[in-house]
Enzyme design. Structure first.
Site, mmCIF file in Angstrom:
data_model
loop_
_atom_site.group_PDB
_atom_site.id
_atom_site.type_symbol
_atom_site.label_atom_id
_atom_site.label_comp_id
_atom_site.label_asym_id
_atom_site.label_seq_id
_atom_site.Cartn_x
_atom_site.Cartn_y
_atom_site.Cartn_z
ATOM 1 N N THR A 13 73.966 37.952 55.731
ATOM 2 C CA THR A 13 73.583 38.536 57.027
ATOM 3 C C THR A 13 74.680 39.408 57.597
ATOM 4 O O THR A 13 74.415 40.467 58.174
ATOM 5 C CB THR A 13 73.273 37.397 58.036
ATOM 6 O OG1 THR A 13 72.102 36.741 57.598
ATOM 7 C CG2 THR A 13 73.059 37.923 59.439
ATOM 8 N N ASP A 52 71.780 38.480 49.351
ATOM 9 C CA ASP A 52 71.502 37.398 50.288
ATOM 10 C C ASP A 52 71.980 36.139 49.564
ATOM 11 O O ASP A 52 71.744 35.983 48.363
ATOM 12 C CB ASP A 52 69.994 37.325 50.554
ATOM 13 C CG ASP A 52 69.669 36.337 51.646
ATOM 14 O OD1 ASP A 52 69.230 36.764 52.716
ATOM 15 O OD2 ASP A 52 69.838 35.112 51.419
ATOM 16 N N SER A 53 72.619 35.228 50.276
ATOM 17 C CA SER A 53 73.224 34.098 49.545
ATOM 18 C C SER A 53 72.182 33.142 48.977
ATOM 19 O O SER A 53 72.516 32.286 48.156
ATOM 20 C CB SER A 53 74.241 33.356 50.408
ATOM 21 O OG SER A 53 73.610 32.518 51.335
ATOM 22 N N THR A 84 75.463 32.861 54.910
ATOM 23 C CA THR A 84 75.753 31.501 55.384
ATOM 24 C C THR A 84 74.911 30.432 54.687
ATOM 25 O O THR A 84 75.320 29.271 54.614
ATOM 26 C CB THR A 84 75.507 31.388 56.905
ATOM 27 O OG1 THR A 84 74.130 31.660 57.175
ATOM 28 C CG2 THR A 84 76.397 32.326 57.681
ATOM 29 N N ASP A 85 73.736 30.830 54.163
ATOM 30 C CA ASP A 85 72.799 29.802 53.690
ATOM 31 C C ASP A 85 73.353 28.931 52.555
ATOM 32 O O ASP A 85 73.099 27.730 52.519
ATOM 33 C CB ASP A 85 71.475 30.452 53.256
ATOM 34 C CG ASP A 85 70.692 30.972 54.451
ATOM 35 O OD1 ASP A 85 70.998 30.550 55.582
ATOM 36 O OD2 ASP A 85 69.775 31.792 54.260
ATOM 37 N N LYS A 155 76.149 23.553 56.323
ATOM 38 C CA LYS A 155 75.461 24.397 57.312
ATOM 39 C C LYS A 155 74.493 23.498 58.068
ATOM 40 O O LYS A 155 73.594 22.903 57.462
ATOM 41 C CB LYS A 155 74.720 25.563 56.650
ATOM 42 C CG LYS A 155 74.096 26.479 57.695
ATOM 43 C CD LYS A 155 73.467 27.738 57.135
ATOM 44 C CE LYS A 155 72.870 28.536 58.296
ATOM 45 N NZ LYS A 155 72.146 29.738 57.876
ATOM 46 N N TYR A 275 74.853 -4.004 51.474
ATOM 47 C CA TYR A 275 73.511 -4.599 51.445
ATOM 48 C C TYR A 275 73.078 -4.909 50.017
ATOM 49 O O TYR A 275 73.509 -4.228 49.074
ATOM 50 C CB TYR A 275 72.491 -3.635 52.061
ATOM 51 C CG TYR A 275 72.679 -3.426 53.541
ATOM 52 C CD1 TYR A 275 72.117 -4.300 54.464
ATOM 53 C CD2 TYR A 275 73.424 -2.352 54.009
ATOM 54 C CE1 TYR A 275 72.298 -4.099 55.828
ATOM 55 C CE2 TYR A 275 73.608 -2.146 55.360
ATOM 56 C CZ TYR A 275 73.039 -3.026 56.264
ATOM 57 O OH TYR A 275 73.220 -2.824 57.604
#
Ligand code: ASP
Length: 329
Positions: A13, A52-53, A84-85, A155, A275
């Site tokens: 972006t 675009d990532s 950023t993705d 993210k 547990y």
């Protein structure tokens, strides 16, 4: 003398502009730099990708790692602009591929393209350069006035500017009116960086949900899957009544497939000892991811399998801190 820094631009972006098909990365690294105005550093720029990532995958990780390795001796620090993705995945993988890197490498990006008036890009880029100039060697992610260890980032927001968090460790530093205020700095190791981009991408990351059919894990293995991270419940609990996931894990481990148990909870650690539903999985050989992020766990698994580690060696590897990605008790 001013620090010599390199900007490697890869798209995202931050470098995008509007097109008929939506936002696409178009701006060059020089364009990004121009919009920052005067900077107190000597900065070179190289455009290495324009993606675009969402399209950044293991092939690109290797290429990015090679580029950083190639230029690391010529600069005091490197800034990698990136969408950023998938930035937290890239930051995590670079931490394994470029162990003992001798300079700071700082990933950054933005939620809004740089050519938009109210973009967060100028602040993030300035912070990344400042971090690349003063941080100890390592792989970092700088965003919204926080400098974070790359392998600890996730993210967590799609729109707001505070898109990234440093999970289970405080940010390395934050920005106040005093400038960069460090919480800590990674130790300087004085070791030589070894570029190692061998990874096995035949892995899977499965988020457990009530009703999940454990047989699907065997279908994955039949299709070539060599290792699995399961995001289990809470501290690492897994079902064994009706759908016996715990038993399936035992079988997988005996087939030589490492199974890592992490938690669906973003914060704090998984601990299979507490547990019965965790302890049984541990007895079957499940490997705990401790307080690692899923991004770090899946990239660490890919890297470990790429080194041809067997189940036992993967288990030992997950009990080691390679780049600050895990807190060992
Ligand atoms: N889709 C964009 C990317 O990851 C989002 C961004 O950069 O913020 O490349």
């Amino acid at each position: 003398m001013s620090k010599k820094l390199l900007l490697l631009s890869t798209g995202g972006t931050i470098a995008s502009s509007v097109s008929d098909s939506g936002l696409v990365p178009k701006e060059s690294g020089e364009d990004l730099l121009k919009l920052l105005g005067e900077m107190p550093y000597n900065i070179d720029v190289k455009d290495i990708l324009q993606l675009d990532s969402s399209n950044i995958q293991p092939e690109e990780w290797k290429f990015i790692a090679e580029q950083i390795y190639k230029y690391r001796n010529d600069y005091d620090g490197i800034v990698l602009s990136h969408g950023t993705d998938t930035m937290a995945y890239t930051a995590s993988m670079l931490s394994f591929m470029l162990q003992h890197i001798e300079i700071p490498v700082v990933l950054t990006g933005s939620q809004v393209p740089i050519n938009v008036v109210l973009s967060d890009a100028p602040d993030n880029l300035r912070l990344a350069f400042a971090a690349a100039a003063v941080c100890h060697p390592g792989i970092y992610l700088a965003f919204d006035r926080k400098i974070m260890l790359g392998c600890r980032t996730v993210k967590v927001r799609t729109i707001n500017f505070n898109a990234f968090e440093s999970v289970n460790v405080p940010p390395v530093a934050t920005v106040t009116s005093d400038g960069i205020v460090f919480n800590y700095q990674p130790k300087i190791e004085n070791k030589k960086c070894v570029l190692n981009t061998k990874i096995d991408t035949h892995v899977s990351l499965v988020k457990l949900f009530p009703g999940f059919d454990p047989e699907l894990l065997f279908a994955m293995v039949k299709s070539g899957c060599q290792g699995i991270v399961i995001e289990a419940y809470g501290l690492g609990g897994m079902n064994y009544i009706r759908r016996n996931l715990v038993g399936a894990i035992g079988k997988l481990i005996r087939m030589g497939i490492p199974v890592i148990a992490s938690s669906q909870c973003l914060y704090e650690r998984s601990d299979l000892t507490k547990y019965e539903v965790g302890r049984l999985a541990l007895l079957e050989g499940a490997i705990s991811a401790g307080d690692m992020t899923s991004e770090s766990a899946i990239t660490k698994l890919m890297w470990g399998l790429g080194q041809r580690m067997d189940v036992h060696e993967i288990s030992e590897f997950f009990n080691k801190d390679i780049a600050g990605e895990i807190t060992l008790k």
